[in-house]
Design an enzyme around this catalytic site. Structure first.
Site: not given
Ligand code: AMP
Length: 226
Positions: A13, A91, A128, A160, A171
């Site tokens: 994404k 989400r 990554r 990360r 996740r």
């Molecule tokens: P991402 O960078 O999108 O993979 O997000 C990393 C982490 O941030 C996720 O595994 C969640 O713990 C948190 N996170 C990101 N976006 C959201 C969201 N819209 N709602 C809740 N937690 C989020």
């Protein structure tokens, strides 16, 4: 036009959101990036967020919605009008409903669902790397950073803290239980586009480009939208 990029963690994404930003001049709102920014600032909130993210759970809707609200209130009207691309949001169903309210007049035009199986996701996430300077995402196996695609230099490339096997498994479960069911919400609105996220990055973007270009043409014709 406003777009949602949907898919499991590691489906690409972020990479495709950056491609869309560069090619269509939309503004990206990545909730993961916003949350990582809080962590980087070492605020009390940031410390709490870090714990949740490293457990592979979702951060509370209140926190995430507030961060989005703050970004939107600081954005110039013209940028909002050009269009937004949401990466990692919504989400859950409550967030999807909130997004409908936020985008009120210029509704979400399409939800691009990047479909990739768990085994591939794990490989991708383990390789990554993210640039802490420019935010670009690379993969040491599938899409390595080089002098031609990344100007900041390798010292800025970091992994990360939630990209480890244990957190990935959590996740992915969170995605299956809470996030995936939102797809029905968008299917009913007939704005869901399925994309094979296993293909090569350029090929995936070629398909995304076709979808966005044809939607832009349709919006232009139907609403004299610019
Ligand atoms: P991402 O960078 O999108 O993979 O997000 C990393 C982490 O941030 C996720 O595994 C969640 O713990 C948190 N996170 C990101 N976006 C959201 C969201 N819209 N709602 C809740 N937690 C989020």
């Amino acid at each position: 036009m406003n777009i949602v990029l949907f898919g499991p963690p590691g489906s690409g994404k972020g990479t495709q959101a950056d491609n869309i930003v560069q090619n269509f001049n939309l503004f990206k709102i990545s909730t993961g990036d916003l949350l990582r920014e809080e962590i980087k600032n070492k605020t009390n909130l940031g410390i709490k967020i870090k714990e949740i993210i490293e457990k592979g759970l979702l951060v509370s809707d209140n926190i995430v919605n507030e961060l989005i609200k703050k970004v939107l209130s600081n954005l110039k009207k013209e940028s909002v009008k050009k269009g937004l691309i949401f990466d990692g949001y919504p989400r859950n169903l409550k967030q999807a409903e909130n997004l409908d309210k936020i985008t009120d007049v210029d509704k979400i035009s399409c939800v691009l669902n990047l479909k990739v199986e768990k085994e591939i996701i794990i490989k991708r996430i383990l390789g990554r790397q993210m640039c802490t300077n420019c935010g670009l995402i690379f993969n040491e196996y599938f899409n390595p950073a080089s002098k031609s695609n990344h100007k900041c230099g390798s010292s800025f490339l970091k992994k990360r803290s939630d990209d480890n096997e244990k957190t990935i498994a959590e996740r992915y479960e969170t995605y299956l239980d809470i996030t995936l069911p939102i797809l029905d919400f968008y299917k009913r609105q007939k704005i869901l586009y399925e994309i094979n996220g296993k293909e090569e990055i350029g090929e995936i973007f070629r398909k995304i480009r076709v979808i966005i270009t044809s939607l832009q043409a349709w919006l232009c014709k139907t609403y004299s939208y610019k």
